[in-house]
Every structure is written in structure tokens, then in C-alpha cells.
Design a protein around this motif. Structure first.
Motif, PDB file in Angstrom:
ATOM      1  N   ARG A  59       0.807  -1.016   0.026  1.00 63.93           N
ATOM      2  CA  ARG A  59      -0.122  -0.183   0.045  1.00 63.93           C
ATOM      3  C   ARG A  59       0.853   1.370   0.014  1.00 63.93           C
ATOM      4  NH1 ARG A  59      -3.765  -2.959   4.328  1.00 63.93           N
ATOM      5  NH2 ARG A  59      -1.857  -3.645   4.950  1.00 63.93           N
ATOM      6  N   ALA A  60       2.206   1.235   0.532  1.00 61.24           N
ATOM      7  CA  ALA A  60       2.899   2.326   0.596  1.00 61.24           C
ATOM      8  C   ALA A  60       3.978   2.253  -0.615  1.00 61.24           C
ATOM      9  CB  ALA A  60       3.657   2.097   1.825  1.00 61.24           C
ATOM     10  N   GLU A  61       3.827   1.368  -1.483  1.00 60.47           N
ATOM     11  CA  GLU A  61       4.878   1.379  -2.734  1.00 60.47           C
ATOM     12  C   GLU A  61       4.417   2.327  -3.805  1.00 60.47           C
ATOM     13  OE1 GLU A  61       8.015  -0.464  -2.649  1.00 60.47           O
ATOM     14  OE2 GLU A  61       7.599  -0.332  -0.775  1.00 60.47           O
ATOM     15  N   ASP A  62       5.402   2.515  -4.664  1.00 58.90           N
ATOM     16  CA  ASP A  62       5.089   3.375  -5.775  1.00 58.90           C
ATOM     17  C   ASP A  62       4.631   2.404  -7.094  1.00 58.90           C
ATOM     18  OD1 ASP A  62       4.969   5.012  -8.184  1.00 58.90           O
ATOM     19  OD2 ASP A  62       7.012   5.684  -8.181  1.00 58.90           O
ATOM     20  N   TRP A  63       3.304   2.459  -7.273  1.00 54.84           N
ATOM     21  CA  TRP A  63       3.109   1.332  -8.440  1.00 54.84           C
ATOM     22  C   TRP A  63       3.264   1.649  -9.730  1.00 54.84           C
ATOM     23  CZ3 TRP A  63       0.431  -3.345  -7.715  1.00 54.84           C
ATOM     24  CH2 TRP A  63       0.336  -3.902  -6.611  1.00 54.84           C
ATOM     25  N   SER A  64       4.003   2.782  -9.984  1.00 55.47           N
ATOM     26  CA  SER A  64       4.187   3.144 -11.480  1.00 55.47           C
ATOM     27  C   SER A  64       5.597   2.495 -11.631  1.00 55.47           C
ATOM     28  CB  SER A  64       4.425   4.551 -11.630  1.00 55.47           C
ATOM     29  OG  SER A  64       5.420   5.087 -10.824  1.00 55.47           O
ATOM     30  N   ARG A  65       6.400   1.826 -10.683  1.00 56.04           N
ATOM     31  CA  ARG A  65       7.553   1.012 -11.139  1.00 56.04           C
ATOM     32  C   ARG A  65       7.189  -0.428 -11.047  1.00 56.04           C
ATOM     33  NH1 ARG A  65      11.577   2.238  -6.260  1.00 56.04           N
ATOM     34  NH2 ARG A  65      12.985   1.179  -7.905  1.00 56.04           N
ATOM     35  N   PHE A  66       6.241  -0.854 -10.797  1.00 54.62           N
ATOM     36  CA  PHE A  66       5.875  -2.161 -11.049  1.00 54.62           C
ATOM     37  C   PHE A  66       5.531  -2.574 -12.342  1.00 54.62           C
ATOM     38  CE2 PHE A  66       4.777  -2.153  -6.426  1.00 54.62           C
ATOM     39  CZ  PHE A  66       5.950  -2.795  -5.828  1.00 54.62           C
ATOM     40  N   THR A  67       5.906  -3.830 -13.026  1.00 57.74           N
ATOM     41  CA  THR A  67       5.120  -4.126 -14.246  1.00 57.74           C
ATOM     42  C   THR A  67       4.205  -5.300 -14.220  1.00 57.74           C
ATOM     43  OG1 THR A  67       6.983  -5.996 -14.470  1.00 57.74           O
ATOM     44  CG2 THR A  67       7.629  -3.961 -15.332  1.00 57.74           C
ATOM     45  N   SER A  68       4.297  -5.770 -13.137  1.00 60.38           N
ATOM     46  CA  SER A  68       3.250  -7.136 -12.862  1.00 60.38           C
ATOM     47  C   SER A  68       2.908  -7.006 -11.303  1.00 60.38           C
ATOM     48  CB  SER A  68       3.886  -8.189 -13.545  1.00 60.38           C
ATOM     49  OG  SER A  68       4.323  -8.126 -14.748  1.00 60.38           O
ATOM     50  N   LEU A  69       1.606  -7.301 -11.115  1.00 59.04           N
ATOM     51  CA  LEU A  69       1.226  -8.108  -9.850  1.00 59.04           C
ATOM     52  C   LEU A  69       0.846  -9.515 -10.060  1.00 59.04           C
ATOM     53  CD1 LEU A  69       0.152  -7.951  -6.812  1.00 59.04           C
ATOM     54  CD2 LEU A  69      -1.890  -7.605  -7.598  1.00 59.04           C
ATOM     55  N   VAL A  70       1.951 -10.194  -9.138  1.00 53.74           N
ATOM     56  CA  VAL A  70       1.583 -11.840  -9.244  1.00 53.74           C
ATOM     57  C   VAL A  70       0.790 -12.074  -8.060  1.00 53.74           C
ATOM     58  CG1 VAL A  70       2.678 -13.977  -9.016  1.00 53.74           C
ATOM     59  CG2 VAL A  70       3.689 -12.228 -10.144  1.00 53.74           C
ATOM     60  N   LEU A  71      -0.349 -12.520  -8.177  1.00 54.29           N
ATOM     61  CA  LEU A  71      -1.573 -12.667  -7.033  1.00 54.29           C
ATOM     62  C   LEU A  71      -1.407 -14.344  -6.690  1.00 54.29           C
ATOM     63  CD1 LEU A  71      -3.314 -10.848  -5.650  1.00 54.29           C
ATOM     64  CD2 LEU A  71      -5.066 -11.679  -7.081  1.00 54.29           C
ATOM     65  N   ALA A  72      -1.525 -14.536  -5.271  1.00 55.40           N
ATOM     66  CA  ALA A  72      -1.775 -15.926  -5.066  1.00 55.40           C
ATOM     67  C   ALA A  72      -3.166 -16.337  -5.653  1.00 55.40           C
ATOM     68  CB  ALA A  72      -1.647 -16.146  -3.313  1.00 55.40           C
ATOM     69  N   PRO A  73      -3.284 -17.557  -5.984  1.00 54.22           N
ATOM     70  CA  PRO A  73      -4.713 -18.074  -6.332  1.00 54.22           C
ATOM     71  C   PRO A  73      -5.922 -17.775  -5.285  1.00 54.22           C
ATOM     72  CG  PRO A  73      -3.607 -19.693  -6.165  1.00 54.22           C
ATOM     73  CD  PRO A  73      -2.460 -18.657  -6.124  1.00 54.22           C
ATOM     74  N   GLY A  74      -5.511 -17.846  -4.082  1.00 50.30           N
ATOM     75  CA  GLY A  74      -6.621 -17.930  -3.115  1.00 50.30           C
ATOM     76  C   GLY A  74      -7.224 -16.391  -2.771  1.00 50.30           C
ATOM     77  N   VAL A  75      -6.548 -15.434  -3.482  1.00 52.53           N
ATOM     78  CA  VAL A  75      -6.873 -14.120  -3.164  1.00 52.53           C
ATOM     79  C   VAL A  75      -7.939 -13.548  -3.945  1.00 52.53           C
ATOM     80  CG1 VAL A  75      -6.143 -11.663  -3.094  1.00 52.53           C
ATOM     81  CG2 VAL A  75      -4.647 -13.473  -2.216  1.00 52.53           C
ATOM     82  N   PRO A  76      -9.059 -13.035  -3.650  1.00 54.75           N
ATOM     83  CA  PRO A  76     -10.007 -12.576  -4.691  1.00 54.75           C
ATOM     84  C   PRO A  76      -9.598 -11.591  -5.774  1.00 54.75           C
ATOM     85  CG  PRO A  76     -10.811 -12.323  -2.158  1.00 54.75           C
ATOM     86  CD  PRO A  76      -9.543 -12.641  -2.177  1.00 54.75           C
ATOM     87  N   LEU A  77      -9.806 -12.143  -6.958  1.00 50.15           N
ATOM     88  CA  LEU A  77      -9.601 -11.275  -8.139  1.00 50.15           C
ATOM     89  C   LEU A  77     -10.862 -10.473  -8.450  1.00 50.15           C
ATOM     90  CD1 LEU A  77      -7.785 -10.390 -10.170  1.00 50.15           C
ATOM     91  CD2 LEU A  77      -8.510 -12.524 -11.726  1.00 50.15           C
ATOM     92  N   THR A  78     -12.174 -10.885  -8.401  1.00 52.41           N
ATOM     93  CA  THR A  78     -13.209 -10.311  -9.053  1.00 52.41           C
ATOM     94  C   THR A  78     -14.306 -10.366  -7.965  1.00 52.41           C
ATOM     95  OG1 THR A  78     -13.901 -12.163 -10.189  1.00 52.41           O
ATOM     96  CG2 THR A  78     -12.870 -10.703 -11.342  1.00 52.41           C
ATOM     97  N   HIS A  79     -14.624 -11.366  -7.252  1.00 62.20           N
ATOM     98  CA  HIS A  79     -15.794 -11.596  -6.360  1.00 62.20           C
ATOM     99  C   HIS A  79     -15.289 -12.083  -5.129  1.00 62.20           C
ATOM    100  CE1 HIS A  79     -17.624 -11.765 -10.389  1.00 62.20           C
ATOM    101  NE2 HIS A  79     -18.837 -11.138  -9.758  1.00 62.20           N
ATOM    102  N   PRO A  80     -15.820 -12.111  -3.899  1.00 62.87           N
ATOM    103  CA  PRO A  80     -16.991 -11.294  -3.776  1.00 62.87           C
ATOM    104  C   PRO A  80     -16.745  -9.643  -3.925  1.00 62.87           C
ATOM    105  CG  PRO A  80     -16.366 -11.787  -1.501  1.00 62.87           C
ATOM    106  CD  PRO A  80     -15.558 -12.583  -2.683  1.00 62.87           C
ATOM    107  N   ALA A  81     -15.533  -9.184  -3.762  1.00 58.28           N
ATOM    108  CA  ALA A  81     -14.871  -8.001  -3.910  1.00 58.28           C
ATOM    109  C   ALA A  81     -13.422  -8.145  -4.332  1.00 58.28           C
ATOM    110  CB  ALA A  81     -15.036  -7.150  -2.751  1.00 58.28           C
ATOM    111  N   PRO A  82     -13.200  -7.510  -5.129  1.00 53.70           N
ATOM    112  CA  PRO A  82     -11.496  -7.489  -5.321  1.00 53.70           C
ATOM    113  C   PRO A  82     -10.535  -6.937  -4.125  1.00 53.70           C
ATOM    114  CG  PRO A  82     -12.577  -6.428  -7.148  1.00 53.70           C
ATOM    115  CD  PRO A  82     -13.566  -6.459  -6.086  1.00 53.70           C
ATOM    116  N   HIS A  83      -9.480  -7.731  -3.928  1.00 55.61           N
ATOM    117  CA  HIS A  83      -8.581  -7.444  -2.898  1.00 55.61           C
ATOM    118  C   HIS A  83      -8.102  -6.214  -3.036  1.00 55.61           C
ATOM    119  CE1 HIS A  83      -4.871  -8.018  -0.684  1.00 55.61           C
ATOM    120  NE2 HIS A  83      -5.612  -8.463   0.248  1.00 55.61           N
TER     121      HIS A  83
END
Length: 482
Positions: A59-83
Motif C-alpha cells: 500500500r505504501a509502494e510506488d506502483w508506477s515502478r511495477f510491471t506486474s502483480l503476481v497474485l496468489a490464487p486464493g486471493v479474490p480477483l473479482t468476487h465477492p470484492a477484489p482484493h
């Protein structure tokens, strides 16, 4: 390990430091990526730091410097609400992918022809994955098995033309793998599941369909409406070039255990038959194997698993060009030595004429249906954290149940469904249920009977996962007298 060299020099955000997340962070780092990882668990963050992974609150990082977010599969992507990480990534126009996507990109860069079998379905995918891997190993091939079945894909050896990767994929993993293009894909079946994570059945089925959409060859179950509709969309023949020879092949083969097919893989009694098509001609059918007497594959659901596994073995181009007799003998020999899958119709003990079966992996009613259909006289242990629909769909199998033993949160709701149709008792905990079921089965007179743990529920009201629940059942059975 498969170092992710395709991300060398990139700054990558990673959320989720469980088993696969930690393996992914290490693989990215080994490939030269600049990884910043985070997890809600302090214990997981400390474990990552101990292995040299940079950990920081994203939450405190500069996201303009990231090229990708690698998300664990157990973390909600779309439902019930995105992480919250999903929102940050989208706001910065950062792609959101998973660990299998990293593997796919590495394969595309290093060995695009490397054999890759991707297997999915609502039920049976773990057994099918293990069975495919077993048959290929018995044929003498270098096989790497992982994904949703337990070993993180990036913990496996890298893709190569001489190595086969057999990967189980959940809908969560498919959703994070946009460039999925396996050599052979298997879509076993689709019934309602994980709708809290996908919103609707249509969304869930569309995600499952992605496994076959980019594949070179696909096997698709046609015994349920959703899968049958997907087969119809992918059944158009296409030209396949091999050397200087061009042949017309089916892009997808149907698989059925309910009826004989003019094309595809199907069950004929206890025999598994494959019918090919070349041009406009369909052959008479090749008997791949016979399931008679193979206890580790009892039941129609395991026959379906074996149909897919036998089809994959025949279709995978890395497999030597067997003559028909040799092909049949190879599959048959491998099936005879398949030990089955832990927690899925696993016979864990016998006492007299009572068999004790661990089906802890049956976390929904559709999966439990397969177990109940496999036995005639059942002392059924069920319950846990109830899923949508409960066990009402299992009513046709109630006559097979001599008595039911209810555990966990779902006990009262399941008792209301069973009512006067099935004798039942509220046991609360698994130890009480096993003791009661074993005593009742022992007093039941002559004939084979089964004490079956097939909960039709998630485990996490009382257990961290279904494996721990199944292990506890196995230990309780082994502690019984005699």
C-alpha cells in the motif's frame, strides 16, 4: 526450481506468501527480477524475509515502478470484492497474473514445444492429474507434476522437450493465466462450485473453458450440459502439420462414461475405448484398457478420470509411437499399479467385512455423489462448513445409506434434509462419528459395508484443510481395535 528468467530486470509486486507464493518469489528472484512481496500474515512475512525476499507493505509502494502483480490464487480477483492489491494494480495499469502464467511465459521463451498437460474440472482433477503422471512415469518419461495438486509449479524443474509437465489447475489459477496454451488440455466436468468467487455459473464455466481454448489437443467431458456446450464450440476439425504430412485431426475429443461415442473416448462396460477420425473416416475403436478388478479406480467418476488419462497418454506426442497392442499393455499395466489418491476414495482399513474409506476431498455434494454411487451399504460420515445447495441433490442415494453421522456446522441443516428418510445421529466431532459408525457397521450382520467419510462440505469449521481432516480420519480408523 524453474527460475523466471523472462522477468529479469523487472520490478514485480507479489501478494500472498503461502507455499506457492514463496516458491514464486524465490523463482522470480532466481531469474533476476526485483521482487517486493507482502502477506497479511506476519508469520508468512517473516518466513519470506528469512529466505532473502524483500517484504514491504504494498500500500505504501510506488506502483508506477511495477510491471506486474503476481497474485496468489486464493486471493479474490473479482468476487465477492477484489482484493485491495487488485485495485492498486488496475489503477496503475499493472497486469495481474499468477505463478502458472510465469511458467507459461518461461516455456514460451525457452521450450515452446515442451509437453504440457493442463487438467481442470469441478471434480476429479486431482485423481486424473495423478493418474496421468503415473501412466507417463510408468512409460519411462521424465514427468513433473504440480499446480493445484500440491507442488507449486515453479518448484518443478524447468520445461524442456524431454520433460512432461502435468499440471492440475483450479478456476482461480486459470483466471490468472491469460497465455495458457498446453499441449493437451483436459476439461473433466463442470458443476456449480466457487460461485462466491466467480459470481455466476456462466462466469465459472467461461473460466474453465480457457484451458481448452488455447490447447493443441483437448479432451472434454460431455456428460454434463456445461461441458458438452464447450465441446460443441471446440469440436471443429483442423489441419495438423507433422513433418511434410498434413492430416485433419479433431481439435477436441469428447469423453463420456454414460454412452458410446462415434468419436472420442468412452466407457464400454469396464473397457475404455478410443475412436479416432482421420479426414472423413472414423476408425472402429481402440480398446485402451479394462478397469475390471482395479479397486483404486472404482466408481463411475474414477472411470471418467481413467478415460481422460488414457486419452492423454495416446495423444501426447512425446509418447513413442506404440503399436496398438503395446499401447494397450502400457496403459493396463500402469492402471494396475496406480495406488489412488489420498483423501479421494482412499481405502484406509478393513475390519471384518467393513471397509473404511477416506473421501475427505469430497467438499461438495456433487463430489460426494460419486462416492455414494460406488457402494451399496454405507455408514456415512458427513458435515463441516456447508456449501450452497447442501445435500438435497443426494436424495436419490439415501436408500444406500444405512445410517448417517453428522459433524460440524452443517449438522442441524443436514439433519433437516435427512429427516425420516435416513437414520442419523448428531456426533459433532469426527472421533465420535468414527467410533459410532464402526460399532454400528460391526453389528450389521453379514455382507460388505462401508464406513465412508465423504463430508460434502468444506473442512474449515473444524480443520484447516481437507487433508488434515482426512489424516485425522485415517488415524482414528487405524486406532480402532482389530
Amino acid at each position: 526450481m524453474t527460475p523466471v528468467t523472462t522477468f529479469a530486470g523487472r520490478r514485480v509486486a507479489l501478494f500472498g506468501l503461502g507455499g506457492s507464493g514463496l516458491a514464486t518469489a524465490l523463482a522470480l528472484k532466481a531469474g533476476g527480477a526485483d521482487v517486493v512481496a507482502y502477506d497479511d500474515s506476519e508469520a508468512s512475512r517473516e518466513k519470506a524475509r528469512a529466505q532473502g525476499i524483500a517484504v514491504a507493505d504494498l500500500r505504501a509502494e510506488d506502483w508506477s515502478r511495477f510491471t506486474s502483480l503476481v497474485l496468489a490464487p486464493g486471493v479474490p480477483l473479482t468476487h465477492p470484492a477484489p482484493h485491495w492489491t487488485v485495485g492498486l494494480a488496475k489503477a496503475a495499469n499493472v497486469e495481474i497474473i499468477g505463478d502458472i502464467e510465469l511458467f507459461c511465459r518461461e516455456r514460451a521463451a525457452l521450450a515452446p514445444d515442451a509437453p504440457f498437460v493442463a487438467i481442470t474440472g469441478t471434480n476429479g482433477k486431482s485423481t486424473t492429474t495423478a493418474l496421468v503422471a503415473h501412466i507417463l512415469r510408468e512409460a519411462g518419461l521424465d514427468v513433473q507434476m504440480g499446480g493445484n495438486i500440491g507442488t507449486a509449479i515453479l518448484s518443478l524443474e524447468p520445461p524442456s522437450r524431454e520433460r512432461v509437465h502435468v499440471v492440475e489447475m483450479s478456476s482461480f489459477q486459470i483466471d490468472l493465466t491469460p497465455s495458457l496454451a498446453p499441449s493437451v488440455a483436459c476439461l473433466l466436468n463442470i458443476t456449480p462450485d466457487h460461485l462466491d468467487r466467480h459470481g455466476t455459473m456462466e462466469n465459472y464455466a467461461a473460466i474453465k473453458e480457457r484451458v481448452v481454448a488455447g490447447s493443441r489437443r483437448a479432451f472434454i467431458g460431455v456428460d454434463d450440459p456445461a461441458s458438452a456446450a464447450i465441446y460443441e464450440r471446440h469440436s471443429v476439425p483442423r489441419i495438423v502439420q507433422k513433418g511434410w504430412i498434413s492430416r485433419t485431426h479433431a481439435s477436441a475429443y469428447p469423453v463420456s462414461v454414460e454412452r458410446k461415442l462415434d468419436l472420442g473416448v468412452f466407457l464400454d462396460g469396464t473397457r475404455i475405448v478410443l475412436r479416432h477420425r482421420s479426414g472423413s473416416k472414423t476408425d472402429a475403436g481402440l480398446v485402451l484398457c479394462d478397469l475390471a478388478g482395479i479397486n483404486s479406480l472404482r466408481g463411475a467418476h474414477n472411470a471418467q478420470n481413467a478415460c481422460f488419462a488414457a486419452g492423454v497418454f495416446e495423444a501426447l506426442e512425446v509418447v513413442p509411437d506404440y503399436d496398438r497392442t503395446h499401447l494397450r499393455q502400457s496403459i493396463q499395466a500402469a492402471l494396475r499399479t496406480f495406488p489412488g489418491l489420498a483423501h479421494r476414495m482412499e481405502e484406509v482399513g478393513r475390519r471384518g467385512e467393513t471397509i473404511f474409506v477416506n473421501d475427505s476431498k469430497a467438499t461438495n455434494a456433487d463430489s460426494t455423489e460419486k462416492a455414494l454411487a460406488s457402494f451399496e451399504r454405507v455408514y456415512w460420515i458427513l458435515g463441516g462448513k456447508q456449501k450452497e445447495g447442501g445435500i438435497a441433490s443426494l436424495r436419490p442415494y439415501f436408500p444406500r445409506v444405512a445410517k448417517a453421522y453428522l459433524i460440524g456446522e452443517a449438522s442441524e441443516a443436514f439433519a433437516a434434509t435427512l429427516r425420516e428418510e435416513v437414520p442419523h445421529v448428531l456426533c459433532g466431532t469426527l472421533d465420535k462419528a468414527v467410533a459410532a459408525a464402526a460399532a454400528d457397521a460391526a453389528a450389521a450382520g453379514e455382507g460388505e459395508r462401508v464406513v465412508l467419510l465423504s463430508p460434502a462440505c468444506a473442512s474449515y469449521d473444524q480443520y484447516r484443510n481437507f487433508e488434515i481432516r482426512g489424516d485425522h480420519f485415517r488415524d482414528l480408523v487405524r486406532a480402532l481395535p482389530a
